[in-house]
Design a protein around this motif. Sequence first.
Motif, short mmCIF file in Angstrom:
data_model
loop_
_atom_site.label_atom_id
_atom_site.label_comp_id
_atom_site.label_asym_id
_atom_site.label_seq_id
_atom_site.Cartn_x
_atom_site.Cartn_y
_atom_site.Cartn_z
N SER A 161 0.77 -1.00 -0.02
CA SER A 161 0.06 -0.01 0.12
C SER A 161 0.90 1.23 -0.06
N MET A 162 1.99 1.31 0.78
CA MET A 162 2.90 2.40 0.90
C MET A 162 3.43 2.65 -0.62
N GLU A 163 3.85 1.59 -1.24
CA GLU A 163 4.43 1.74 -2.64
C GLU A 163 3.23 2.33 -3.53
N TYR A 164 2.19 1.66 -3.60
CA TYR A 164 0.86 2.09 -4.39
C TYR A 164 0.72 3.55 -4.21
N ALA A 165 0.76 3.91 -2.97
CA ALA A 165 0.41 5.40 -2.77
C ALA A 165 1.48 6.25 -3.25
N CYS A 166 2.90 5.89 -3.25
CA CYS A 166 4.01 6.69 -3.68
C CYS A 166 3.72 6.74 -5.25
N GLU A 167 3.59 5.80 -5.91
CA GLU A 167 3.09 5.58 -7.50
C GLU A 167 2.10 6.57 -7.64
N ARG A 168 1.01 6.31 -7.03
CA ARG A 168 -0.37 7.42 -7.24
C ARG A 168 0.23 8.64 -7.22
N ALA A 169 0.80 9.10 -6.00
CA ALA A 169 1.22 10.47 -6.09
C ALA A 169 2.32 11.01 -7.06
N ALA A 170 3.19 10.09 -7.85
CA ALA A 170 4.27 10.11 -8.63
C ALA A 170 3.45 10.66 -9.92
N HIS A 171 2.33 10.11 -10.27
CA HIS A 171 1.58 10.47 -11.43
C HIS A 171 0.96 11.96 -11.23
N ARG A 172 0.79 12.25 -10.07
CA ARG A 172 0.27 13.78 -9.82
C ARG A 172 1.31 14.54 -9.79
N GLY A 173 2.46 14.08 -9.48
CA GLY A 173 3.88 14.98 -9.62
C GLY A 173 4.22 15.62 -8.30
N GLY A 174 3.90 14.79 -7.24
CA GLY A 174 4.02 15.12 -5.83
C GLY A 174 4.36 14.31 -4.85
N PRO A 175 4.55 14.60 -3.78
CA PRO A 175 5.07 13.59 -2.62
C PRO A 175 3.63 12.77 -2.33
N ALA A 176 3.80 11.59 -1.99
CA ALA A 176 2.43 10.98 -1.22
C ALA A 176 1.91 11.61 -0.32
N ARG A 177 0.65 11.89 -0.31
CA ARG A 177 -0.13 12.21 0.89
C ARG A 177 -1.33 11.45 1.38
N GLY A 178 -1.80 11.76 2.26
CA GLY A 178 -2.73 10.63 2.97
C GLY A 178 -3.98 10.11 2.03
N ILE A 179 -4.42 10.96 1.30
CA ILE A 179 -5.53 10.58 0.26
C ILE A 179 -4.82 9.49 -0.66
N ASP A 180 -3.53 9.41 -0.96
CA ASP A 180 -3.00 8.66 -1.75
C ASP A 180 -2.97 7.23 -0.89
N LEU A 181 -2.67 7.39 0.39
CA LEU A 181 -2.48 6.18 1.11
C LEU A 181 -3.78 5.54 1.54
N LEU A 182 -4.64 6.47 1.56
CA LEU A 182 -6.02 5.94 1.94
C LEU A 182 -6.71 4.97 0.60
N ALA A 183 -6.46 5.58 -0.72
CA ALA A 183 -6.76 5.15 -1.53
C ALA A 183 -6.18 3.64 -1.98
#
Length: 185
Positions: free
Chosen positions: A117-139
């Motif tokens: 989940s932590m890795e997925y949150a970082c990947e999700r944030a990378a698509h947005r172009g920023g660091p992972a946030r709480g909503i990325d981890l929640l997703a």
Amino acid sequence: MQPRIPRQPAPEHGIHRAENDARLSDELASVIGGARRRAVRDGDRQIDTAHLLHSLLDSDPEARAVFGDGPRIARLLGYLVQRSIGYGLRWQSGVEDSGAVPVVTESAGFSPLAAASMEYACERAAHRGGPARGIDLLAAIVVDSQARAVEVLGRAGIDSREVLARLDGWSGRPGERAGGGEATH
């Protein structure tokens, strides 16, 4: 002769490394610290997705806003508090791993599903172009139906697919939904 610098237990190194990960926002690093403290206090061997969810709701207003106010959030927090004294005790002897996601082995201290989940949150944030946030981890923690966080959501009467649908519409700006305008929950 005593060493000047006390040694840290091996499992702690991976957790602290995750908290210092440049791919995480400061707020998300704080959430991980809260989840780590909660796992230690509960006597759990690893941080699991329920620890992460509880810490997100406690310290991340944006993630908490996804659930809105009122009885739903109160019921959810009630179930999360009960996990350490009730049904969560059965989790202490097992490892959270659904087998649905690849195991990430370099995140010592996390359950395999929480690490993924932590890795997925970082990947999700990378698509947005920023660091992972709480909503990325929640997703990330509501994607796998076998996650302990999803089990807690279900017990509280919250559909994880509904949470994910709300998050998919979330914009990149805190407090705002896709298409502009304030979040309504």
